[in-house]
Scaffold this active site. Structure first.
Site, PDB file in Angstrom:
ATOM      1  N   HIS A 278       0.782  -1.068   0.009  1.00  0.00           N
ATOM      2  CA  HIS A 278      -0.084  -0.070   0.093  1.00  0.00           C
ATOM      3  C   HIS A 278       0.938   1.162   0.217  1.00  0.00           C
ATOM      4  O   HIS A 278       1.526   1.541  -1.203  1.00  0.00           O
ATOM      5  CB  HIS A 278      -0.994  -0.071   1.218  1.00  0.00           C
ATOM      6  CG  HIS A 278      -2.077   0.892   1.394  1.00  0.00           C
ATOM      7  ND1 HIS A 278      -2.370   1.537   0.252  1.00  0.00           N
ATOM      8  CD2 HIS A 278      -2.999   1.169   2.174  1.00  0.00           C
ATOM      9  CE1 HIS A 278      -3.338   2.401   0.600  1.00  0.00           C
ATOM     10  NE2 HIS A 278      -3.944   2.077   1.890  1.00  0.00           N
TER      11      HIS A 278
ATOM     12  N   ASP B 259       3.333   5.722  -7.057  1.00  0.00           N
ATOM     13  CA  ASP B 259       4.585   5.447  -6.306  1.00  0.00           C
ATOM     14  C   ASP B 259       5.739   5.131  -7.096  1.00  0.00           C
ATOM     15  O   ASP B 259       6.940   5.279  -6.488  1.00  0.00           O
ATOM     16  CB  ASP B 259       4.232   4.559  -5.279  1.00  0.00           C
ATOM     17  CG  ASP B 259       3.329   4.901  -4.154  1.00  0.00           C
ATOM     18  OD1 ASP B 259       3.325   6.020  -4.114  1.00  0.00           O
ATOM     19  OD2 ASP B 259       2.600   3.835  -4.010  1.00  0.00           O
TER      20      ASP B 259
ATOM     21  N   HIS C 260      -1.640  -2.323  -9.791  1.00  0.00           N
ATOM     22  CA  HIS C 260      -2.680  -1.695  -9.049  1.00  0.00           C
ATOM     23  C   HIS C 260      -3.807  -2.586  -8.880  1.00  0.00           C
ATOM     24  O   HIS C 260      -4.287  -3.119  -9.975  1.00  0.00           O
ATOM     25  CB  HIS C 260      -2.926  -0.278  -9.489  1.00  0.00           C
ATOM     26  CG  HIS C 260      -3.528   0.460  -8.442  1.00  0.00           C
ATOM     27  ND1 HIS C 260      -4.729   0.460  -8.027  1.00  0.00           N
ATOM     28  CD2 HIS C 260      -2.807   1.258  -7.318  1.00  0.00           C
ATOM     29  CE1 HIS C 260      -4.830   1.231  -7.025  1.00  0.00           C
ATOM     30  NE2 HIS C 260      -4.093   1.802  -6.603  1.00  0.00           N
TER      31      HIS C 260
HETATM   32  N1  CMC Z   1       5.721  -7.035 -10.354  1.00  0.00           N
HETATM   33  C1  CMC Z   1       5.582  -8.252 -10.853  1.00  0.00           C
HETATM   34  N2  CMC Z   1       4.299  -8.838 -10.917  1.00  0.00           N
HETATM   35  C2  CMC Z   1       3.411  -8.505 -10.363  1.00  0.00           C
HETATM   36  C3  CMC Z   1       3.425  -6.989  -9.851  1.00  0.00           C
HETATM   37  C4  CMC Z   1       4.568  -6.461  -9.831  1.00  0.00           C
HETATM   38  N3  CMC Z   1       4.584  -5.156  -9.184  1.00  0.00           N
HETATM   39  N4  CMC Z   1       2.041  -6.653  -9.469  1.00  0.00           N
HETATM   40  C5  CMC Z   1       1.398  -7.679 -10.011  1.00  0.00           C
HETATM   41  N5  CMC Z   1       2.068  -8.831 -10.441  1.00  0.00           N
HETATM   42  C6  CMC Z   1       1.617 -10.011 -11.097  1.00  0.00           C
HETATM   43  C7  CMC Z   1       1.257 -10.983 -10.025  1.00  0.00           C
HETATM   44  O1  CMC Z   1       2.286 -11.857  -9.623  1.00  0.00           O
HETATM   45  C8  CMC Z   1       0.066 -11.713 -10.613  1.00  0.00           C
HETATM   46  O2  CMC Z   1       0.552 -12.615 -11.731  1.00  0.00           O
HETATM   47  P1  CMC Z   1       0.138 -14.094 -12.018  1.00  0.00           P
HETATM   48  O3  CMC Z   1      -1.216 -13.632 -12.706  1.00  0.00           O
HETATM   49  O4  CMC Z   1       0.955 -14.852 -12.900  1.00  0.00           O
HETATM   50  O5  CMC Z   1      -0.357 -14.841 -10.538  1.00  0.00           O
HETATM   51  C9  CMC Z   1      -0.722 -10.397 -11.498  1.00  0.00           C
HETATM   52  O6  CMC Z   1       0.286  -9.651 -11.906  1.00  0.00           O
HETATM   53  C10 CMC Z   1      -1.965 -10.050 -10.837  1.00  0.00           C
HETATM   54  O7  CMC Z   1      -1.232  -9.409  -9.638  1.00  0.00           O
HETATM   55  P2  CMC Z   1      -2.051  -9.577  -8.336  1.00  0.00           P
HETATM   56  O8  CMC Z   1      -1.026  -9.704  -7.131  1.00  0.00           O
HETATM   57  O9  CMC Z   1      -3.044 -10.562  -8.162  1.00  0.00           O
HETATM   58  O10 CMC Z   1      -2.857  -8.142  -8.141  1.00  0.00           O
HETATM   59  P3  CMC Z   1      -3.451  -7.367  -6.930  1.00  0.00           P
HETATM   60  O11 CMC Z   1      -4.536  -6.555  -7.202  1.00  0.00           O
HETATM   61  O12 CMC Z   1      -3.669  -8.428  -5.904  1.00  0.00           O
HETATM   62  O13 CMC Z   1      -2.107  -6.640  -6.322  1.00  0.00           O
HETATM   63  C11 CMC Z   1      -0.644  -4.893  -5.859  1.00  0.00           C
HETATM   64  C12 CMC Z   1      -1.940  -5.184  -6.560  1.00  0.00           C
HETATM   65  C13 CMC Z   1      -0.676  -2.953  -6.100  1.00  0.00           C
HETATM   66  C14 CMC Z   1      -0.805  -5.214  -4.480  1.00  0.00           C
HETATM   67  C15 CMC Z   1       0.410  -5.486  -6.791  1.00  0.00           C
HETATM   68  O14 CMC Z   1       0.358  -4.926  -8.100  1.00  0.00           O
HETATM   69  C16 CMC Z   1       1.824  -5.131  -6.101  1.00  0.00           C
HETATM   70  O15 CMC Z   1       2.335  -5.624  -5.239  1.00  0.00           O
HETATM   71  N6  CMC Z   1       2.541  -4.067  -6.485  1.00  0.00           N
HETATM   72  C17 CMC Z   1       3.623  -3.831  -6.172  1.00  0.00           C
HETATM   73  C18 CMC Z   1       3.699  -2.834  -5.012  1.00  0.00           C
HETATM   74  C19 CMC Z   1       3.003  -1.483  -5.416  1.00  0.00           C
HETATM   75  O16 CMC Z   1       3.541  -0.673  -6.256  1.00  0.00           O
HETATM   76  N7  CMC Z   1       1.993  -1.001  -4.789  1.00  0.00           N
HETATM   77  C20 CMC Z   1       1.302   0.445  -4.759  1.00  0.00           C
HETATM   78  C21 CMC Z   1       0.190   0.435  -5.183  1.00  0.00           C
HETATM   79  S1  CMC Z   1      -0.294   2.214  -5.437  1.00  0.00           S
HETATM   80  C22 CMC Z   1      -0.370   2.970  -4.142  1.00  0.00           C
HETATM   81  C23 CMC Z   1      -1.791   2.768  -3.611  1.00  0.00           C
HETATM   82  O17 CMC Z   1      -2.639   3.356  -4.164  1.00  0.00           O
HETATM   83  O18 CMC Z   1      -1.642   2.372  -2.425  1.00  0.00           O
END
Ligand code: CMC
Length: 432
Positions: A269, A366, A308
């Site tokens: 987050h 970010d 995201h």
């Molecule tokens: N790098 C590599 N792979 C990723 C990333 C990433 N940053 N984000 C998602 N994926 C992959 C994930 O491994 C999954 O792959 P697969 O389909 O092969 O299993 C797919 O993309 C879908 O991801 P998810 O984890 O199911 O997506 P989510 O909606 O649960 O997670 C997130 C969203 C923001 C937690 C995640 O994208 C992440 O951890 N990003 C990095 C951290 C980050 O930059 N966070 C800031 C968010 S913006 C600030 C805010 O609004 O708070």
């Protein structure tokens, strides 16, 4: 919300029973199925992580993740970031309308005159280790404010008392955030200055000393103000939902905001911009980018600042922050900064790579905000604290919206229990 005489018909018990669930329509965004009567059937819905759940009705912020849109009270974020300042944005989020000149002047006057914290609160810092994370101190000191502003407040029935809490939080969070930084560095706390804008005053409290006054550069002040606008609200994200849930029991708003700060701290987050800078440090050089990307695809690590839950397109805040990044680095003559070059190399590869394209992973705000904050001289450990300070207005606006609703109920999710069935207690001496 409008009920449009549309229903979703759910049949269960192999078709023997049915229930009509009303479909509700908002002003923008997807319709929602109202499942409140479903519990009468003896069933619950199952949606861990809230992937398909609208947890509340809200009029504050709208996001269209597919189109990459973000509106505060109907106003596009691009227009606010360009033409408004942070306190005007705060007024809009809290009250629902942009202020007139008189309303804005009065709002700025009130916020500016409440930036000092109770002198006794400063003593709380002495209880922390000098190497405490600023977010640990912010959770503690913001929560402690509930002990200072408890009496004579009637938050549930008096709108004015809620506004007083909102003003206090918006005014004092920058002071607390700056004190976290000063304490960590063994520097004396700097009192706020009423002749400065909200953002310039924060920079003063961070960087002035009793021996030398820091004169904030207007380009950098504008960049910080923009960061605050972009982070001011983001509808029902994890920390806002935390504040709403904590507030739904009638808890003190300062304690609720402390809960929001705790939730924001996580790297998935608000901790992401800090994680971006750490990632850039770890990669170290453009030559190491291909190996790092291999690790991302093998799921050894994530590309921080990408992806995201809601945006499956470019995060609109990221486009604005990208521009701001160029402005700030240009102003400071840091266009050739190696960390910035490294970030641009990662961005280019990720935007062209099928792994990211197929998963609709775009840079989020970010990815760039950490680079801007770094250029402003703000240490990495303070990034999330600044996010918390910006998001306080969003949290308190949602808390106020929730408490103002006469039909508001305590938040109480249910569960799918998969633990043990009933079993008899076994005395310890006969246990195997
Ligand atoms: N790098 C590599 N792979 C990723 C990333 C990433 N940053 N984000 C998602 N994926 C992959 C994930 O491994 C999954 O792959 P697969 O389909 O092969 O299993 C797919 O993309 C879908 O991801 P998810 O984890 O199911 O997506 P989510 O909606 O649960 O997670 C997130 C969203 C923001 C937690 C995640 O994208 C992440 O951890 N990003 C990095 C951290 C980050 O930059 N966070 C800031 C968010 S913006 C600030 C805010 O609004 O708070």
């Amino acid at each position: 919300m409008d009920e449009k005489n549309r229903t979703v018909n759910l049949s269960y018990n192999e078709g023997q029973n049915t229930i009509d669930l009303p479909v509700l329509e908002g002003t923008l965004g997807p319709d929602v199925v109202d499942i409140r009567n479903l519990a009468k059937t003896g069933m619950f819905t199952f949606d861990p992580g809230y992937l398909a759940t609208a947890s509340c009705e809200s009029k504050i912020t709208f996001i269209d993740g597919d189109l990459g849109l973000l509106y505060y009270r109907g106003y596009p974020i691009e227009e606010l970031a360009e033409d408004a300042d942070y306190l005007e944005t705060c007024y809009l989020l809290i009250y629902g309308e942009l202020p007139t000149r008189e309303q804005k002047d009065e709002f700025v006057r009130i916020v500016t005159h409440h930036t000092m914290i109770h002198e006794q609160l400063a003593a709380f810092f002495k209880g922390f280790r000098r190497d405490s994370h600023p977010m640990a101190m912010m959770v503690g000191v913001t929560g402690a404010m509930s002990a200072f502003y408890q009496d004579s407040m009637d938050y549930s029935s008096k709108a004015n008392d809620r506004m007083v809490a909102a003003y206090r939080l918006i005014s004092k969070l920058p002071t607390i955030a700056a004190m976290c930084y000063r304490y960590t560095n063994g520097l004396p706390f700097m009192y706020p200055r009423n002749d400065l804008s909200y953002s310039a005053n924060f920079m003063h409290m961070m960087f002035s000393t009793p021996c030398e006054t820091y004169e904030p550069n207007p380009v950098l002040v504008k960049a910080l103000d923009r960061i605050l606008i972009l982070h001011a609200d983001h509808e029902q994200n994890a920390s806002t939902s935390t504040v709403r849930l904590a507030g739904s029991s009638g808890a003190n708003p300062f304690a609720c905001v402390a809960a929001g700060i705790a939730c924001l701290w996580g790297p998935a987050h608000g901790g992401a911009n800090e994680a971006v800078l750490k990632m850039l440090d770890e990669i170290g050089d453009v030559a190491h980018v291909p190996a790092f990307m291999d690790g991302v695809k093998n799921k050894t690590h994530k590309l921080m600042g990408f992806g995201h839950r809601v945006y499956k397109n470019m995060d609109p805040r990221a486009s604005i922050m990208r521009r701001t990044c160029y402005e700030v680095l240009g102003e400071l003559g840091l266009q050739d900064d190696p960390k910035f070059k490294l970030a641009m190399a990662l961005e280019k590869i990720a935007l062209e790579d099928p792994y990211f394209i197929e998963r609709k992973l775009y840079p989020n705000v970010d990815f760039y905000s950490g680079i801007v904050l770094s250029a402003l001289g703000i240490p990495v450990s303070m990034f999330t604290a600044i996010f918390a300070m910006a998001r306080t207005v969003g949290w308190i606006s949602h808390w106020n919206e929730m408490i103002s609703d006469p039909n508001q109920k305590i938040g109480r999710p249910r569960q799918l229990y998969t633990g043990a069935q009933r079993r008899d207690y076994v005395p310890i001496d006969v246990r195997k």
